[in-house]
Each structure stands twice: as C-alpha cells, then as structure tokens.
Design an enzyme around this catalytic site. Structure first.
Site, PDB file in Angstrom:
ATOM      1  N   ASP A 125       0.871  -1.158   0.000  1.00  0.00           N
ATOM      2  CA  ASP A 125       0.000   0.000   0.000  1.00  0.00           C
ATOM      3  C   ASP A 125       0.929   1.235   0.000  1.00  0.00           C
ATOM      4  O   ASP A 125       2.127   1.095   0.283  1.00  0.00           O
ATOM      5  CB  ASP A 125      -0.840  -0.094   1.288  1.00  0.00           C
ATOM      6  CG  ASP A 125      -1.548   1.179   1.628  1.00  0.00           C
ATOM      7  OD1 ASP A 125      -2.285   1.667   0.773  1.00  0.00           O
ATOM      8  OD2 ASP A 125      -1.369   1.688   2.756  1.00  0.00           O
ATOM      9  N   ASP A 127       0.073   5.153   1.113  1.00  0.00           N
ATOM     10  CA  ASP A 127      -0.029   6.098   2.245  1.00  0.00           C
ATOM     11  C   ASP A 127      -0.076   5.355   3.586  1.00  0.00           C
ATOM     12  O   ASP A 127      -0.868   4.437   3.769  1.00  0.00           O
ATOM     13  CB  ASP A 127      -1.292   6.952   2.100  1.00  0.00           C
ATOM     14  CG  ASP A 127      -1.152   7.934   0.949  1.00  0.00           C
ATOM     15  OD1 ASP A 127      -0.539   8.986   1.136  1.00  0.00           O
ATOM     16  OD2 ASP A 127      -1.634   7.607  -0.158  1.00  0.00           O
ATOM     17  N   ASP A 328      -1.928  -0.328   5.797  1.00  0.00           N
ATOM     18  CA  ASP A 328      -2.283   0.246   7.103  1.00  0.00           C
ATOM     19  C   ASP A 328      -3.756   0.587   7.262  1.00  0.00           C
ATOM     20  O   ASP A 328      -4.190   0.995   8.326  1.00  0.00           O
ATOM     21  CB  ASP A 328      -1.501   1.556   7.319  1.00  0.00           C
ATOM     22  CG  ASP A 328      -2.013   2.660   6.412  1.00  0.00           C
ATOM     23  OD1 ASP A 328      -2.209   2.386   5.212  1.00  0.00           O
ATOM     24  OD2 ASP A 328      -2.269   3.770   6.912  1.00  0.00           O
TER      25      ASP A 328
HETATM   26  O1  LIG Z   1      -4.402   3.070  -0.345  1.00  0.00           O
HETATM   27  P1  LIG Z   1      -3.451   4.157   0.054  1.00  0.00           P
HETATM   28  O2  LIG Z   1      -2.265   4.262  -0.840  1.00  0.00           O
HETATM   29  O3  LIG Z   1      -3.056   4.067   1.490  1.00  0.00           O
HETATM   30  O4  LIG Z   1      -4.286   5.500  -0.133  1.00  0.00           O
HETATM   31  C1  LIG Z   1      -5.340   5.802   0.783  1.00  0.00           C
HETATM   32  C2  LIG Z   1      -5.583   7.287   0.819  1.00  0.00           C
HETATM   33  O5  LIG Z   1      -4.299   7.890   1.011  1.00  0.00           O
HETATM   34  C3  LIG Z   1      -4.245   9.321   0.981  1.00  0.00           C
HETATM   35  O6  LIG Z   1      -4.860   9.828   2.146  1.00  0.00           O
HETATM   36  C4  LIG Z   1      -4.240   9.457   3.367  1.00  0.00           C
HETATM   37  O7  LIG Z   1      -2.894   9.941   3.387  1.00  0.00           O
HETATM   38  C5  LIG Z   1      -2.785  11.397   3.370  1.00  0.00           C
HETATM   39  C6  LIG Z   1      -1.307  11.744   3.298  1.00  0.00           C
HETATM   40  O8  LIG Z   1      -0.588  11.194   4.358  1.00  0.00           O
HETATM   41  C7  LIG Z   1      -3.484  11.979   4.603  1.00  0.00           C
HETATM   42  O9  LIG Z   1      -3.406  13.391   4.588  1.00  0.00           O
HETATM   43  C8  LIG Z   1      -4.954  11.523   4.596  1.00  0.00           C
HETATM   44  O10 LIG Z   1      -5.597  11.963   5.778  1.00  0.00           O
HETATM   45  C9  LIG Z   1      -5.037   9.986   4.522  1.00  0.00           C
HETATM   46  O11 LIG Z   1      -6.393   9.580   4.367  1.00  0.00           O
HETATM   47  C10 LIG Z   1      -4.895   9.835  -0.270  1.00  0.00           C
HETATM   48  O12 LIG Z   1      -4.873  11.245  -0.257  1.00  0.00           O
HETATM   49  C11 LIG Z   1      -6.311   9.306  -0.386  1.00  0.00           C
HETATM   50  O13 LIG Z   1      -6.934   9.823  -1.511  1.00  0.00           O
HETATM   51  C12 LIG Z   1      -6.191   7.788  -0.474  1.00  0.00           C
HETATM   52  O14 LIG Z   1      -7.456   7.205  -0.684  1.00  0.00           O
END
Ligand SMILES: O=P(O)(O)OC[C@H]1O[C@H](O[C@H]2O[C@H](CO)[C@@H](O)[C@H](O)[C@H]2O)[C@H](O)[C@@H](O)[C@@H]1O
Length: 388
Positions: A125, A127, A328
C-alpha cells in the site's frame, strides 16, 4: 512494557463496529468491510436500498463515529475512543494485540523459514505504509531511502503497489518503473502481459506503459468515469466553503479529506457526501484515514486486485508461492482477508502503532519498520542466493 495477557484488553476498531439492524442503516453508508462482497469482476454488489424519503442523519447512522475513530494518533487513543483506561492499560492492550499479530520483524526468521523454496510476491500500500501520514495528501512524499528499499525488493521479487490514489498519481510518487501499479483501490491495474487467464478477463485491454512496454490494463469500473467526474465537481463546489476540506479525483473513485477540517464541521462534510450518494445509487461510501471515499458499487477491491495480479503473474493458487501484503488502512483488509482465506496462502502485515481489528497475520509499527522489513527480505534473499 510488561505483558499481562489476562487483562481484558480494549481492542480498538477503525471504524467502530455498528449494528446494522439496530440502526437500520442505508447499506451504502456502511464501512466497506460490513458489506460482504463476493468475487466476480465488474458485477455490482447487491446492496438493498432504503426507501427514498427516509433519510438517515449522519449522526444517527454512524458516519460521525466512524469519522472520529479513523486514524487516531496513538497518544489520543483513550480520548478518541472514549475508553476510560489508563495509559498502562493501552500499553497492555497493545501487548495483548501483539500476541495475536506479532511483529513481522521479530518473526522474521519464522517468515523466511516458511518462505524457503517459495517464490515471494510483494504487495505494498502507499499512504501510511511507504510514506508517513501527513496533513497534506500532496506532500505524502516517499523518502529516497524507502524508494531504494522498494527498488531492491523488486530486483528479487515481483512487487506491486496497490493504492487508493489514482494509478498515475501513485506512480508519480513512487517513480519506479520496475513495479506493477494498481490505483483507485485496485480498480485500475497495470500488470504484465502474460499467457494466463487474466488476459481474457472482461475489462482487460492491451496497452503500453510509460516506457512503451506492452502491458495488461484492467479497469473494471471504466463506465463510471463520467459519473465520478461529475460527483468530484459537485463535491468540490459543495465543500468549497469548508476550511481545510480537500477533494481528490482518483478517476474511478473520489475522496473527501477532513483531516484539516475543524471537528465541528465534520457533520457538514458528512452530510454533503451523504446527500450526493442519495442521487447516485450506483456509488457507495468507504471510510479511510480521515477521508470519506466515494466509489462504484462494483464487486472489486484491493483483495481482488492482489488475486488478479497473482493470476497475471502465473502465481495464483500455487503452494510454492508466498504473497506478502503490507498495508495500514481499512481498505487493505480486503487484501488481508484474501491472503488469509486458504490456510497459509500468504501473509498480511498491518502497519499500525496501536491495536486494531484486522485480518492481517503480522504487524509493523510504522513506515520505518516497513523499510527495515523490506531491507531484511533483500538481505536474506541475497544470502540465500550466495549460499546456493
Ligand atoms: O491506499 P493508500 O495508498 O493508502 O491510499 C489511501 C488514501 O491515502 C491518501 O490519504 C491518506 O494519506 C494522506 C497523506 O498522508 C493523509 O493526509 C490523509 O488523511 C489519509 O487519508 C490519499 O490522499 C487518499 O486519496 C487515499 O485514498
């Protein structure tokens, strides 16, 4: 930290489990894991809808609870979850949880013993796994050290990134050509072109990657692109008066971030998304870390994406293959469940600094431990290769 296993440990769920029948919920409002999807590409999930006119308030239907519990910083666990426990108890809870989901670093020898003579496939993954969670999604930059760890892993094992972000965006962030990428929670997969059944999959087309190499492009929600664009524009318009709100277009899904929104405005954000979903019965909500995500009601998720990629690589269902998935978030649970389905099919590793309900087998605390784990895998593989 002292280990007290006889203590009744509060295991925190993210989001909290809510009784559907008690609340009489519109099921598109439920966290994704509660909906029980089954495999079949491009098919819609059968979600019974509430009669029009009977709309739930975002407070009563559990959205706000789920929003509050998403992504709590560890130091605030007690407050955010309204659990009246001393911090020692939180530590005890974590230790008890770690007995069920041991550290993949501490269990490294066990993992590699099991992996010996098997082909490992790595799924990551983005983020919260490869980059730490930060306030601004556009600044979730992966460190060079992490990039180099992922690059080295990909030299030895087939490696894929499975992200909620759009495939283009996550590719730009990772910047490694040697990986496979699945964006929009697996609804946009660029995988290898092989002589396997996955090439004949409906919604699969031949394409070329950034280097001009022939690849397999799988986009089971293609028909939803205009709808997602429309919803994205409406969400941008309707949230523009809310300070800190941010809407992202991931091509096959769209996200509304509330991490930087004052908590007193969370119900307004929730209501805006709730109201839009009323007009789009073919879209539904999932919860991420301080983000509400709107996606098509199709039977597809990160678990299906892992299965699809394994199939494309000719590695699915083989006893001599060990898939490892590190993530995560709630949406990673579909991948963990897929790996868990058949006994010892593969290992899910949850990245979490605190106890969380999960189908992952192992755990790691944070992205720095993820990097350490990836580096250890490379060291182990190189030693194995040298020895043979
Ligand atoms: O599947 P992932 O790669 O983990 O993506 C899931 C979401 O990640 C991002 O949002 C998350 O991370 C951001 C940066 O650290 C944080 O600001 C936010 O609060 C988290 O939800 C991304 O911006 C989303 O669009 C994804 O769906």
């Amino acid at each position: 930290m002292e280990l007290k296993t006889n203590h009744a440990a509060p295991v925190l769920t993210d989001p909290p489990s809510i009784s559907k029948s008690r609340l009489g919920l519109h099921s598109s409002l439920l966290p994704y894991s509660q909906q029980g999807a089954s495999f079949s590409s491009g098919k819609y999930i059968n979600i019974p809808r509430k009669k029009p006119g009977k709309l739930d308030d975002v407070r009563s239907n559990g959205w706000l609870d789920a929003m509050k519990s998403s992504s709590p910083p560890r130091k605030k666990l007690n407050k955010d979850f309204n659990i009246e426990v001393a911090s020692d108890d939180v530590d005890n809870a974590y230790c008890s949880w770690m007995l069920k989901h041991p550290s993949a670093l501490n269990s490294f020898e066990r993992i590699t013993n099991f992996a010996r003579n098997k082909k490992i496939a790595i799924f990551l993954d983005y983020d919260g796994t490869l980059s730490p969670i930060v306030d601004d999604p556009d600044r979730a930059i992966m460190s060079n050290a992490m990039r180099s760890a992922v690059r080295n892993v990909a030299k030895h094992f087939p490696t894929a990134i499975i992200s909620g972000r759009s495939r283009d965006k996550v590719y730009d962030l990772v910047g490694l050509t040697e990986l496979y990428y699945a964006g929009s929670h697996g609804m946009d997969i660029m995988g290898p072109l092989t002589n396997t059944d996955s090439n004949d999959h409906p919604n699969c087309v031949k394409s070329t990657d950034q280097q001009g190499k022939e690849v397999n492009l799988f986009q089971p929600a293609r028909e939803f692109i205009p709808m997602i664009n429309e919803v994205f524009r409406t969400l941008v318009e309707n949230t523009k008066g809310i300070k800190g709100a941010k809407v992202e277009n991931h091509k096959f899904c769209t996200s509304v971030h509330y991490r930087n929104v004052d908590e007193k405005n969370w119900s307004t954000i929730a209501q805006i998304v709730h109201d839009i979903l009323k007009d789009y019965p073919r879209l539904r909500l999932t919860h991420g870390r301080k983000v509400l995500e709107v996606r098509p009601v199709i039977d597809w998720n990160k678990g299906k994406a892992v299965e699809f990629l394994l199939e494309s690589l000719g590695l699915n269902g083989r006893d001599d293959v060990l898939p490892i998935y590190i993530g995560d978030d709630r949406t990673d649970e579909d991948a963990f469940k897929f790996l868990k389905k058949k006994k010892k099919r593969g290992y899910g590793i949850l990245v979490s600094p605190g106890p969380k309900e999960t189908s992952a087998f192992y755990s790691l605390k944070d992205p720095s431990e993820v990097m350490e784990f990836l580096k250890s895998l490379v060291r182990w593989k190189e030693e194995e290769e040298e020895a043979n």
